[in-house]
Design an enzyme around this catalytic site. Sequence first.
Site, PDB file in Angstrom:
ATOM      1  N   ARG A  32       0.857  -1.037   0.034  1.00 19.17           N
ATOM      2  CA  ARG A  32      -0.126  -0.090  -0.106  1.00 19.17           C
ATOM      3  C   ARG A  32       0.889   1.156  -0.141  1.00 19.17           C
ATOM      4  O   ARG A  32       2.079   1.151   0.857  1.00 19.17           O
ATOM      5  CB  ARG A  32      -0.841   0.022   1.200  1.00 19.17           C
ATOM      6  CG  ARG A  32      -1.892   1.155   1.332  1.00 19.17           C
ATOM      7  CD  ARG A  32      -2.630   0.966   2.633  1.00 19.17           C
ATOM      8  NE  ARG A  32      -3.779   1.867   2.871  1.00 19.17           N
ATOM      9  CZ  ARG A  32      -3.799   2.922   3.697  1.00 19.17           C
ATOM     10  NH1 ARG A  32      -2.718   3.174   4.552  1.00 19.17           N
ATOM     11  NH2 ARG A  32      -4.773   3.581   3.820  1.00 19.17           N
ATOM     12  N   GLU A  61      -5.715  -0.835   7.681  1.00 17.09           N
ATOM     13  CA  GLU A  61      -4.842  -0.078   8.565  1.00 17.09           C
ATOM     14  C   GLU A  61      -4.914  -0.670  10.070  1.00 17.09           C
ATOM     15  O   GLU A  61      -6.112  -0.860  10.411  1.00 17.09           O
ATOM     16  CB  GLU A  61      -4.953   1.323   8.749  1.00 17.09           C
ATOM     17  CG  GLU A  61      -4.602   2.191   7.382  1.00 17.09           C
ATOM     18  CD  GLU A  61      -4.502   3.729   7.796  1.00 17.09           C
ATOM     19  OE1 GLU A  61      -4.309   3.896   9.020  1.00 17.09           O
ATOM     20  OE2 GLU A  61      -4.606   4.484   6.818  1.00 17.09           O
ATOM     21  N   GLU A 107      -9.374   7.736   4.840  1.00 23.02           N
ATOM     22  CA  GLU A 107     -10.129   7.944   6.185  1.00 23.02           C
ATOM     23  C   GLU A 107     -10.966   8.996   6.208  1.00 23.02           C
ATOM     24  O   GLU A 107     -10.816   9.918   6.940  1.00 23.02           O
ATOM     25  CB  GLU A 107      -9.098   8.040   7.310  1.00 23.02           C
ATOM     26  CG  GLU A 107      -8.202   6.750   7.688  1.00 23.02           C
ATOM     27  CD  GLU A 107      -7.531   6.685   9.045  1.00 23.02           C
ATOM     28  OE1 GLU A 107      -7.287   5.631   9.755  1.00 23.02           O
ATOM     29  OE2 GLU A 107      -6.967   7.865   9.767  1.00 23.02           O
TER      30      GLU A 107
END
Length: 390
Positions: free
Chosen positions: A79, A293, A170
């Site tokens: 990522r 995450e 996010e």
Amino acid sequence: MPSILSIASAALVCLSAATASPHKQPAQNQVDPFFYKGFDLSSLHILELGNVTYKDTARRNATRPAEDILGDGGMNTVRLRIWVNPEPGQYDLAYTLSQAQRFAKKGYRIYLDFHFSDTWADPNKQFTPAAWTTSSVSALGSDLRDYVKSTLIAFKKGGVDLSLVSLGNEIRHGMLWPTGYVDVDTAPTSARIANFTNLASLWSNARKGVDDAVKAGVKKPSIMIHIDDGWNKTLQLDWFGALTGTGKVKAEDWDVFGFSFYPFYGTAATLDNLKDTLNAVATKYQKPVHVVETDWPAICDGATAPELSDTSVPISPAGQTEWVQDIVSVVKGVTGGWGKGVNYWEPTWLNNTGLGSACQDAILFSADWSGWPNKIIGYSRSSVNMFAGK
Ligand SMILES: *[C@@H]1O[C@H](CO)[C@@H](O)[C@H](O)[C@H]1NC(C)=O
Ligand SMILES: *[C@@H]1O[C@H](CO)[C@@H](O)[C@H](O)[C@H]1NC(C)=O
Ligand SMILES: *[C@@H]1O[C@H](CO)[C@@H](O)[C@H](O)[C@H]1NC(C)=O
Ligand SMILES: *[C@@H]1O[C@H](CO)[C@@H](O)[C@H](O)[C@H]1NC(C)=O
Ligand SMILES: *[C@@H]1O[C@H](CO)[C@@H](O)[C@H](O)[C@H]1NC(C)=O
């Protein structure tokens, strides 16, 4: 390194993705058996430029690229975050593309994490890129669309087919503040939906940027929406309900859900709540879900240790492995087989070992700074193998 089998299945997925229309969600739980086991390695090359090397303690301290050590431990995906116009030497297109090329050449899938900012974006900050037009939602949306399109084309030209792309990082409180700010606690539901109108308009422009790139020959990646607090079912159901409630974003516009799941921010961040949330979301939307995450401390000293949501897991490299394997089990157990991946955040970041938590060290290498600034070494912990056999 990914196995021959996973490379073969990747080829299969690419085939099926190419035949699907851009907005149709292929039934990935049936056609794609691939389970993403990833690490965010965004900062790795910046560290290497700062004279950091990594040693494999399982191979008599042989110096090896960190991705080779992690690949032997089961990693199949990398990522990488990308910023718009950051300070030189940070996560701009040139840096992130060259990292993607390096990891893609070694057979890893690449998951690109757009922040849509010149710097960090998370629920507490989503700064609009300085160069973008903020005079109206549509002008900002147009800059966003062009940026997504040109970035994806640059990766294609650079020889990298992206597997996963997150449009925003996010984005619980939206993105591109102040225009795209949202508050999911707005009530009643009609007011919440109204509150999501700007964000939905912006996000749909980002999504159109993907379509533009696909029309220009880019292989369509899976499109993700990424929200934090993956343990909070109310948040996730209300959030996606409000986004789709606007009518500007439809459920078929995104392919996969990405959730952060950190153990540090409250006693409700439990595996049971994660399971409940992932099941609820997968049942409602019939789409893949990922934990994108997480981390767990190897070291966290002091009587006033931060609130860890699961005190049964040891604070040690063995605990790091246990925590992640527990998450992998939860994700693999998601209803309908919709659980499709787990990513650990920034395991190689020797000069940011706390990774934003209140603990000293949640990375997967133990740092030796004695040779600074000429020779800094990261010794692999047993937790580099957290995905082995999973
Ligand atoms: C870590 O070190 C790199 C390389 O020297 C430097 O660019 C970066 O700013 C440092 N990061 C932190 C969080 O100190
Ligand atoms: C690897 O390096 C560590 C730290 O210097 C040392 O304690 C250990 O003995 C070394 N292992 C081998 C096999 O040389
Ligand atoms: C959404 O609600 C927040 C918090 O009340 C407010 O600051 C923001 O302006 C609202 N946005 C829209 C588009 O209504
Ligand atoms: C979960 O999210 C909702 C919606 O934002 C919020 O009201 C609630 O306080 C959150 N729950 C916890 C335990 O933080
Ligand atoms: C890296 O080490 C070399 C010497 O080996 C030194 O000249 C250089 O300044 C160091 N780089 C940094 C960023 O400290």
